[in-house]
Design an enzyme around this catalytic site. Structure first.
Site, mmCIF file in Angstrom:
data_model
loop_
_atom_site.group_PDB
_atom_site.id
_atom_site.type_symbol
_atom_site.label_atom_id
_atom_site.label_comp_id
_atom_site.label_asym_id
_atom_site.label_seq_id
_atom_site.Cartn_x
_atom_site.Cartn_y
_atom_site.Cartn_z
ATOM 1 N N SER A 181 0.844 -1.183 0.000
ATOM 2 C CA SER A 181 0.000 0.000 0.000
ATOM 3 C C SER A 181 0.883 1.238 0.000
ATOM 4 O O SER A 181 2.080 1.170 0.287
ATOM 5 C CB SER A 181 -0.904 -0.026 1.244
ATOM 6 O OG SER A 181 -1.731 1.120 1.310
ATOM 7 N N CYS A 182 0.282 2.392 -0.321
ATOM 8 C CA CYS A 182 1.013 3.674 -0.247
ATOM 9 C C CYS A 182 -0.025 4.778 -0.210
ATOM 10 O O CYS A 182 -1.069 4.629 0.418
ATOM 11 C CB CYS A 182 1.984 3.831 -1.415
ATOM 12 S SG CYS A 182 1.200 3.784 -3.048
ATOM 13 N N GLY A 183 0.217 5.900 -0.882
ATOM 14 C CA GLY A 183 -0.769 6.958 -0.923
ATOM 15 C C GLY A 183 -1.857 6.698 -1.946
ATOM 16 O O GLY A 183 -3.045 6.816 -1.657
ATOM 17 N N TRP A 221 -3.910 4.352 0.775
ATOM 18 C CA TRP A 221 -4.327 5.272 1.829
ATOM 19 C C TRP A 221 -5.307 6.326 1.315
ATOM 20 O O TRP A 221 -6.131 6.851 2.086
ATOM 21 C CB TRP A 221 -3.121 5.928 2.480
ATOM 22 C CG TRP A 221 -3.524 6.717 3.705
ATOM 23 C CD1 TRP A 221 -3.579 8.078 3.837
ATOM 24 C CD2 TRP A 221 -3.979 6.182 4.947
ATOM 25 N NE1 TRP A 221 -4.041 8.419 5.085
ATOM 26 C CE2 TRP A 221 -4.289 7.265 5.792
ATOM 27 C CE3 TRP A 221 -4.164 4.880 5.431
ATOM 28 C CZ2 TRP A 221 -4.769 7.103 7.096
ATOM 29 C CZ3 TRP A 221 -4.634 4.717 6.731
ATOM 30 C CH2 TRP A 221 -4.929 5.811 7.540
#
Length: 273
Positions: A234-236, A263
């Site tokens: 996951s990330c932004g 996110w």
């Protein structure tokens, strides 16, 4: 292609291969504050892969969402891609959006793709041929997407994992964003992280705009990895998560997927707090 990454020297040796298609997926902007070393420069023969519009689901309300197989296939055919094409993808930030495109093709059933290690910077510094504009396809291709859902995790899976704990979620954002000491760059998205997730800022798997050596990568993942669990990155917004995914592909054998909403999705829903 045997390896998910290719060096500038290896690509240069294959530059005139008629079955090889080079795709430039350089972003128009990025929230990480990265700047390209070389502007208005394109690798010889490269075509432009528009990650922000043609290859995103603009109806999702989230940035960079994976498009439908139909949309993906249609725009690949416009680029002249065939099911038999071998693809090399790069970006002008070294390693940034290119792993995302590598993952997208794999999620659409096409494994004959590699990321140019070091991207445009490595190519230009090696003195290999460039041009100032992208090539366009001379004819449409026959590319057909064959979606592989096991490479994509969604909001429901991540919610269920809060109790099931079958997967280890690895977040590629900066440490400050992960622990919530700085605001998120996107409006309406709160600070923090997914409960139970761990953090490897994507820069930790890179060195001078290239992937670190395998032993170094193993050491990075050893700090947080649980070999008994599948990995979800996951990330932004699903871009830098794929940098960690590709790095892990070089050294880890576990099942892997990307939480596509990342996110931007989780942090915009109050019920996920």
């Amino acid at each position: 292609m045997k390896s998910p990454i290719i060096s500038a020297a290896q690509l240069n040796r294959r530059l005139d291969d008629p079955n090889l298609i080079i795709l430039d997926c350089s972003p128009q902007s990025n929230v990480s504050g990265l700047k390209p070393e070389f502007g208005n420069t394109v690798i010889k023969n490269a075509r432009y892969f528009d990650i922000d519009t043609d290859f995103s689901d603009l109806t999702s309300g989230l940035p960079h969402t994976l498009p439908s197989p139909e949309q993906f296939g249609k725009n690949c055919r416009k680029l002249g891609l065939d099911n038999s094409s071998e693809i090399v993808v790069y970006d002008n930030l070294g390693i940034y959006t290119s792993p995302r495109v590598w993952w997208m093709f794999r999620a659409m059933g096409h494994d004959r793709i590699a990321v140019l290690d070091g991207g445009l910077s490595a190519w230009v510094k090696s003195g290999y041929p460039t041009q100032t504009a992208h090539d366009t396809a001379k004819k449409s291709g026959n590319f057909t997407a064959r979606f592989k859902p096991e490479l994509v995790s969604d909001l429901d899976f991540v919610k269920q994992n809060l109790t099931a704990k079958e997967a280890l979620i690895i977040d590629a954002r900066s440490r400050e964003r992960f622990i919530g000491t700085v605001p998120e760059p996107r409006a309406g998205v709160r600070s923090g992280n997914i409960p139970g997730s761990v953090n490897i800022p994507f820069e930790e798997v890179l060195d001078n705009r290239k992937f670190k050596e395998k032993e170094e990568l193993r050491a990075v993942f050893k700090e947080v990895n649980d070999p008994s669990k599948e990995l979800v990155f996951s990330c932004g917004s699903g871009i830098t998560a794929c940098i960690l995914l590709l790095a892990s592909e070089l050294v880890l054998d576990q099942k892997k997927s990307v939480y596509d909403g990342s996110w931007a999705e989780w942090g915009s829903r109050e019920k996920n707090s």
